[in-house]
Write a protein that holds these residues in place. Structure first.
Motif, mmCIF file in Angstrom:
data_model
loop_
_atom_site.group_PDB
_atom_site.id
_atom_site.type_symbol
_atom_site.label_atom_id
_atom_site.label_comp_id
_atom_site.label_asym_id
_atom_site.label_seq_id
_atom_site.Cartn_x
_atom_site.Cartn_y
_atom_site.Cartn_z
ATOM 1 N N ALA A 99 0.834 -1.209 0.000
ATOM 2 C CA ALA A 99 0.000 0.000 0.000
ATOM 3 C C ALA A 99 0.864 1.252 0.000
ATOM 4 C CB ALA A 99 -0.923 -0.002 1.220
ATOM 5 N N GLY A 100 1.989 1.209 0.701
ATOM 6 C CA GLY A 100 2.889 2.357 0.729
ATOM 7 C C GLY A 100 3.496 2.664 -0.625
ATOM 8 N N MET A 101 3.530 1.666 -1.505
ATOM 9 C CA MET A 101 4.082 1.876 -2.837
ATOM 10 C C MET A 101 3.135 2.668 -3.736
ATOM 11 S SD MET A 101 5.679 -1.947 -3.495
ATOM 12 C CE MET A 101 6.218 -1.552 -5.155
ATOM 13 N N LEU A 102 1.841 2.577 -3.489
ATOM 14 C CA LEU A 102 0.857 3.138 -4.426
ATOM 15 C C LEU A 102 0.941 4.660 -4.564
ATOM 16 C CD1 LEU A 102 -2.139 0.800 -3.512
ATOM 17 C CD2 LEU A 102 -0.703 0.712 -5.558
ATOM 18 N N PRO A 103 0.978 5.452 -3.472
ATOM 19 C CA PRO A 103 1.122 6.901 -3.669
ATOM 20 C C PRO A 103 2.483 7.294 -4.224
ATOM 21 C CG PRO A 103 1.161 6.365 -1.328
ATOM 22 C CD PRO A 103 0.771 5.119 -2.049
ATOM 23 N N VAL A 104 3.514 6.505 -3.915
ATOM 24 C CA VAL A 104 4.847 6.807 -4.445
ATOM 25 C C VAL A 104 4.880 6.578 -5.955
ATOM 26 C CG1 VAL A 104 7.304 6.261 -4.276
ATOM 27 C CG2 VAL A 104 5.875 6.184 -2.234
ATOM 28 N N ILE A 105 4.169 5.559 -6.411
ATOM 29 C CA ILE A 105 4.076 5.319 -7.854
ATOM 30 C C ILE A 105 3.445 6.527 -8.541
ATOM 31 C CG2 ILE A 105 2.877 3.947 -9.603
ATOM 32 C CD1 ILE A 105 3.271 1.517 -7.763
ATOM 33 N N MET A 106 2.430 7.094 -7.925
ATOM 34 C CA MET A 106 1.814 8.290 -8.498
ATOM 35 C C MET A 106 2.817 9.436 -8.556
ATOM 36 S SD MET A 106 -1.658 10.285 -7.320
ATOM 37 C CE MET A 106 -2.330 11.587 -8.376
ATOM 38 N N PHE A 107 3.638 9.548 -7.524
ATOM 39 C CA PHE A 107 4.680 10.573 -7.483
ATOM 40 C C PHE A 107 5.671 10.368 -8.633
ATOM 41 C CE2 PHE A 107 8.635 12.442 -5.949
ATOM 42 C CZ PHE A 107 8.217 13.633 -5.373
ATOM 43 N N ILE A 108 6.056 9.118 -8.861
ATOM 44 C CA ILE A 108 7.000 8.805 -9.940
ATOM 45 C C ILE A 108 6.390 9.120 -11.305
ATOM 46 C CG2 ILE A 108 8.215 6.908 -11.099
ATOM 47 C CD1 ILE A 108 8.498 5.596 -8.316
ATOM 48 N N ILE A 109 5.138 8.721 -11.498
ATOM 49 C CA ILE A 109 4.467 8.977 -12.776
ATOM 50 C C ILE A 109 4.301 10.473 -13.006
ATOM 51 C CG2 ILE A 109 2.265 8.708 -13.995
ATOM 52 C CD1 ILE A 109 2.067 5.927 -12.716
ATOM 53 N N LEU A 110 4.001 11.194 -11.948
ATOM 54 C CA LEU A 110 3.846 12.648 -12.060
ATOM 55 C C LEU A 110 5.108 13.291 -12.615
ATOM 56 C CD1 LEU A 110 2.567 15.442 -11.406
ATOM 57 C CD2 LEU A 110 3.368 15.145 -9.064
ATOM 58 N N PHE A 111 6.253 12.934 -12.067
ATOM 59 C CA PHE A 111 7.494 13.594 -12.471
ATOM 60 C C PHE A 111 8.079 13.028 -13.758
ATOM 61 C CE2 PHE A 111 7.152 15.109 -8.197
ATOM 62 C CZ PHE A 111 7.713 16.372 -8.252
ATOM 63 N N SER A 112 7.576 11.887 -14.195
ATOM 64 C CA SER A 112 8.068 11.340 -15.461
ATOM 65 C C SER A 112 7.167 11.696 -16.637
ATOM 66 C CB SER A 112 8.195 9.813 -15.361
ATOM 67 O OG SER A 112 6.934 9.218 -15.126
ATOM 68 N N THR A 113 6.006 12.275 -16.367
ATOM 69 C CA THR A 113 5.072 12.600 -17.452
ATOM 70 C C THR A 113 4.672 14.074 -17.491
ATOM 71 O OG1 THR A 113 3.167 12.028 -16.048
ATOM 72 C CG2 THR A 113 4.085 10.276 -17.422
ATOM 73 N N HIS A 114 4.980 14.833 -16.434
ATOM 74 C CA HIS A 114 4.557 16.231 -16.369
ATOM 75 C C HIS A 114 5.786 17.147 -16.373
ATOM 76 C CE1 HIS A 114 0.902 14.220 -15.200
ATOM 77 N NE2 HIS A 114 0.237 15.351 -15.125
ATOM 78 N N PRO A 115 6.014 17.863 -17.453
ATOM 79 C CA PRO A 115 7.162 18.773 -17.503
ATOM 80 C C PRO A 115 6.982 19.933 -16.530
ATOM 81 C CG PRO A 115 5.738 19.113 -19.400
ATOM 82 C CD PRO A 115 5.212 17.905 -18.691
ATOM 83 N N PRO A 116 8.086 20.536 -16.089
ATOM 84 C CA PRO A 116 7.989 21.683 -15.170
ATOM 85 C C PRO A 116 7.135 22.793 -15.767
ATOM 86 C CG PRO A 116 10.252 20.902 -15.334
ATOM 87 C CD PRO A 116 9.482 20.177 -16.393
ATOM 88 N N GLY A 117 6.407 23.460 -14.899
ATOM 89 C CA GLY A 117 5.538 24.537 -15.343
ATOM 90 C C GLY A 117 4.103 24.290 -14.928
ATOM 91 N N GLN A 118 3.188 24.871 -15.679
ATOM 92 C CA GLN A 118 1.779 24.792 -15.317
ATOM 93 C C GLN A 118 1.249 23.364 -15.381
ATOM 94 O OE1 GLN A 118 0.281 27.482 -14.136
ATOM 95 N NE2 GLN A 118 -1.499 26.243 -13.601
#
Length: 510
Positions: A113-132
């Motif tokens: 369960a602890g992995m699930l929010p961290v996975i979202m964190f990883i996906i966020l920074f690998s798919t969303h470029p800096p900025g808006q």
């Protein structure tokens, strides 16, 4: 890294958010349902508390492994590993009739369960470029990891049918099944790099996990075992601090440390401290108010759902406020304002007494949700201030470590504080009532007048009346102690709101 379409980005974040919501919602539902689970296994309150402690311990051990697995197997396979592990452990717990087996798999339940929010964190920074675009992604992350606070009691009451705690594990297992299917179909297969196993800082991982783990157990179980009166509680704290010190020395002297210590010279270290203290504001809403209602008014999880639901719209509004003003207003203003909102709500609750009901807390919960949502996004912007890509895993682990330790430690501290204040108020009230014979006689006469049609034995009447007076004293002591807890949380949040200004000025990237 960022060459994906907006629709793909939305789908990927939505799936990851679904897993994060599951991991943050149902554990709280289980906390609210501990009484039913304890009754099912015929165990004590002290024994059932290990279900929560081991779950949090599992999260501590699972956090760093998430980054390792994502480097080795990629995002898709990591999501499948976390989802399948969560699914299997949930089902084993739900169908087990042996409490020791439940506790063993509860650790692994927390691990995955602890992995699930961290996975979202990883996906966020690998798919969303800096900025808006990343700012919007951070908003989604903040809301997804906070919305479970308001949903937990409602979902718990919905699936506790009829008093069957097993559904609290079966239902999330079903939900995580959809998560696994969606992740399998919609995510692209990443390459496998087994060299990351060798490059991973296993020594640092072991030392950090053991250090924080021993401290977490001591903080979680200390109040139930009277802290220093039980030898292993201070021993665990000493062992935990020793491992933590050894991990620090190791991180200083290794070439590829688990944590990039350079990040701690930035505002990140301050924000971690504030993040831990902020959890007292979260606990004020999700634990202290429900504790008041269950202890004083005998509320069950079904009724607690009526109390907690305003957190959901409040959190959403808070995140939207932070999103709208993040590029224009200094994040210190957002963080400080959010903390003051929650502090004011806590101060308002200081006047709570036995005449209050869930309606009295509706506006408080809604306003607290606004504060929680606003702070959750604003603090993410502050955490990322000056961050370089190589420090990303350290940021993710540190942020989530602070979340877990803040909730566990805060709960232990608040429990101890309230219990000590209850003893204090009881010691003050009991002699006062005994010394004031007219008040005592008046209370006893009223009780006897109520009971006399049913009882003829005067000695029985007297004993019942005296017991009732003692019950009233105990209840009043708890009310005063919990009110002190509200005041304690408020003062702590007010102080933190002032300390926020030690951080540098920060706005989100436009």
């Amino acid at each position: 890294m960022f060459s994906i379409t907006p629709i793909q980005r939305i789908w990927m974040m939505s799936i990851a958010a679904f897993g994060a919501i599951i991991s943050s919602t149902f554990p709280l539902s289980i906390i609210f349902s501990q009484q039913d689970i304890a009754a099912a296994f015929s165990v004590t309150r002290d024994e059932i508390s290990w279900m929560v402690t081991l779950y949090n311990l599992g999260q501590l051990f699972g956090l760093p492994i998430t980054f390792l697995l994502s480097k080795i197997f990629g995002r898709r396979r990591t999501m499948l590993i976390a989802g399948i592990g969560f699914l299997i452990s949930s089902l084993i717990i739900s169908f087990s009739s042996i409490f020791s087996i439940v506790l063993f798999f509860r650790f692994w339940h927390g691990f995955y369960a602890g992995m699930l929010p961290v996975i979202m964190f990883i996906i966020l920074f690998s798919t969303h470029p800096p900025g808006q675009i990343r700012t919007r992604g951070l908003s989604f992350f903040a809301f997804s990891t906070a919305i479970g606070l308001g949903m937990s009691a409602w979902l718990g009451s919905l699936f506790l049918v009829p008093d069957n705690w097993k559904f609290l594990f079966i239902i999330p297992a079903i939900f995580i099944g959809f998560y696994i299917i969606l992740a399998d179909f919609l995510f692209v297969e990443d390459s496998i790099d087994l060299n990351e196993v060798i490059n991973f800082d296993w020594v640092g991982y072991t030392l950090v996990s053991l250090g924080l783990g021993f401290i977490l157990i001591a903080l979680s179980e200390g109040e139930r075992y009277f802290w220093s009166e039980t030898w292993w509680i201070p021993a665990f704290i000493i062992i935990g601090l020793t491992f933590s010190f050894l991990s620090f020395l190791h991180l200083l002297n290794t070439n590829n440390p688990l944590f990039k210590l350079s990040l701690f010279y930035k505002p990140f270290s301050w924000v971690l401290i504030y993040q831990i203290i902020f959890r007292f504001g979260t606990l004020f809403a999700i634990w202290l108010i429900p504790f008041f209602l269950t202890k004083v008014l005998d509320y069950r999880i079904e009724q607690l759902a009526l109390v907690l639901w305003p957190l959901i719209p409040g959190t959403l509004i808070g995140v939207l406020i932070a999103l709208c003003f993040s590029t224009y207003i200094d994040q210190r203003i957002m963080m400080s304002s959010a903390l003051l909102i929650i502090a004011c709500c806590s101060l308002y609750c200081v006047q709570a007494d036995s005449t209050w009901s869930y309606e009295n807390f509706t506006i408080v919960m809604f306003a607290s949700g606004i504060g929680i949502g606003t702070y959750s996004l604003a603090t993410l912007h502050m955490v990322l201030h000056g961050l370089i890509p190589i420090e990303g895993p350290t940021c993710g682990m540190g942020y989530n470590y602070a979340r877990i330790m803040g909730l566990s430690g805060g709960l232990g501290i608040l429990s101890h504080f309230i219990n000590e204040r209850e003893k204090f108020h009881s010691a003050i009230l009991t002699p006062n009532i005994q010394n004031n014979e007219s008040v005592t006689a008046e209370v006893i006469n009223k009780i006897q007048a109520t009971l006399s049609p049913s009882f003829n034995d005067l000695s029985v009447l007297s004993n019942i009346s005296t017991f009732k007076v003692a019950t009233v004293v105990r209840e009043q002591s708890y009310i005063l102690a919990i009110n002190d807890g509200f005041l304690f949380c408020a003062l702590l949040l007010i102080i933190t709101a002032a300390l926020v200004w030690f951080c540098p000025q920060c706005k989100s990237q436009s």
